[in-house]
Design a protein around this motif. Structure first.
Motif, short mmCIF file in Angstrom:
data_model
loop_
_atom_site.label_atom_id
_atom_site.label_comp_id
_atom_site.label_asym_id
_atom_site.label_seq_id
_atom_site.Cartn_x
_atom_site.Cartn_y
_atom_site.Cartn_z
N GLU A 36 57.94 40.78 57.05
CA GLU A 36 56.99 41.31 56.10
C GLU A 36 56.93 42.80 55.78
O GLU A 36 57.17 43.48 56.69
N ILE A 38 55.10 46.11 54.10
CA ILE A 38 54.18 46.72 53.60
C ILE A 38 54.25 47.90 52.89
O ILE A 38 54.81 48.99 53.69
N THR A 39 54.15 48.13 51.52
CA THR A 39 54.44 49.18 50.94
C THR A 39 53.24 50.12 50.53
O THR A 39 52.19 49.73 50.62
N ASP A 42 51.11 48.40 48.24
CA ASP A 42 50.20 47.22 48.64
C ASP A 42 48.96 48.07 49.49
O ASP A 42 48.06 47.23 49.27
N LYS A 45 46.82 48.75 46.64
CA LYS A 45 45.92 47.37 45.87
C LYS A 45 44.94 46.92 47.15
O LYS A 45 43.98 46.49 46.63
N GLU A 46 45.05 47.11 48.20
CA GLU A 46 44.27 46.72 49.34
C GLU A 46 43.01 47.60 49.16
O GLU A 46 41.91 47.00 49.36
N TYR A 49 40.94 46.27 46.49
CA TYR A 49 40.16 45.04 46.83
C TYR A 49 39.27 45.19 47.56
O TYR A 49 38.05 44.83 47.54
N LYS A 70 44.83 50.61 55.10
CA LYS A 70 46.12 50.41 55.89
C LYS A 70 46.03 49.45 57.14
O LYS A 70 46.77 48.68 57.32
N ILE A 73 45.51 45.97 55.79
CA ILE A 73 46.67 45.00 55.20
C ILE A 73 47.44 44.79 56.51
O ILE A 73 48.03 43.79 56.43
N THR A 77 48.45 40.86 57.37
CA THR A 77 49.72 40.52 57.46
C THR A 77 49.88 39.98 58.91
O THR A 77 50.94 39.04 58.80
N GLU A 128 44.95 36.66 43.56
CA GLU A 128 45.25 37.63 44.82
C GLU A 128 43.90 37.42 45.80
O GLU A 128 44.19 37.65 46.97
N LYS A 132 43.48 36.32 49.87
CA LYS A 132 43.09 37.23 50.87
C LYS A 132 42.14 36.35 51.46
O LYS A 132 41.96 36.44 52.90
#
Length: 173
Positions: A36, A38-39, A42, A45-46, A49, A70, A73, A77, A128, A132
């Motif tokens: 996986e 994580i960019t 991401d 977006k987190e 959220y 950070k 997420i 993950t 989404e 989560k």
């Protein structure tokens, strides 16, 4: 009349501007956990959220929110990787619908449509958010199932503690 040459120029300009827009938004890998990735997108977006579902986070600096995102997420993950070993996620789950309802009631919304529109303000979809929440609730269930037999609750001691707490609260009023 639109000629073929004008269409070609128009297509070229659209492609050029899209590439320019993509070039200004750099995407890079922040973490790699097993397979996986994580960019930075991401994480952004987190952060949206987290703020959407917890308005108190709006009081924090953007830097602090990104730090929290950070960590969040990354943990999510790891949980998702572990859960996929035991469960088939994306199953219909009535409990999940209740948790989503609890979120929008907590945010003082009357129905799911209001909640979905609210999420759009944060550039999020209900799909989404549902994913989560599914990961989090399934994780909590896994942990509970794994350790429930190791928990001992002394009902009488707990009742006394509650009674004493109520009595001390009455005295302080």
């Amino acid at each position: 009349m639109i000629t073929e040459k004008k269409i070609t120029i128009l297509v070229f300009l659209l492609i050029f501007f899209n590439f320019k827009l993509l070039a200004t938004t750099s995407i890079f890998v922040v973490y790699k956990v097993e397979n996986e990735i994580i960019t930075n997108v991401d994480i952004e977006k987190e952060s949206r959220y987290l703020v959407a579902l917890n308005n108190q986070l709006k009081n924090l600096s953007e830097k602090k929110i990104l730090e929290i995102a950070k960590d969040s997420i990354l943990k999510e993950t790891i949980k998702k990787i572990e859960l996929n070993k035991y469960f088939n996620l994306n199953q219909k789950n009535p409990f999940l619908e209740k948790v989503i309802e609890d979120f929008y009631v907590k945010l003082q919304m009357n129905n799911r449509n209001q909640f979905e529109n609210y999420l759009k303000n944060y550039n999020l979809s209900i799909k989404e958010v549902k994913k989560k929440i599914e990961i989090e609730t399934t994780w909590n269930q896994l942990i509970y199932d794994k350790y429930k037999d190791q928990i001992n609750v002394d009902d009488e001691k707990l009742k006394k503690k509650i009674k004493n707490k109520k009595a001390s609260d009455r005295k302080s009023v």
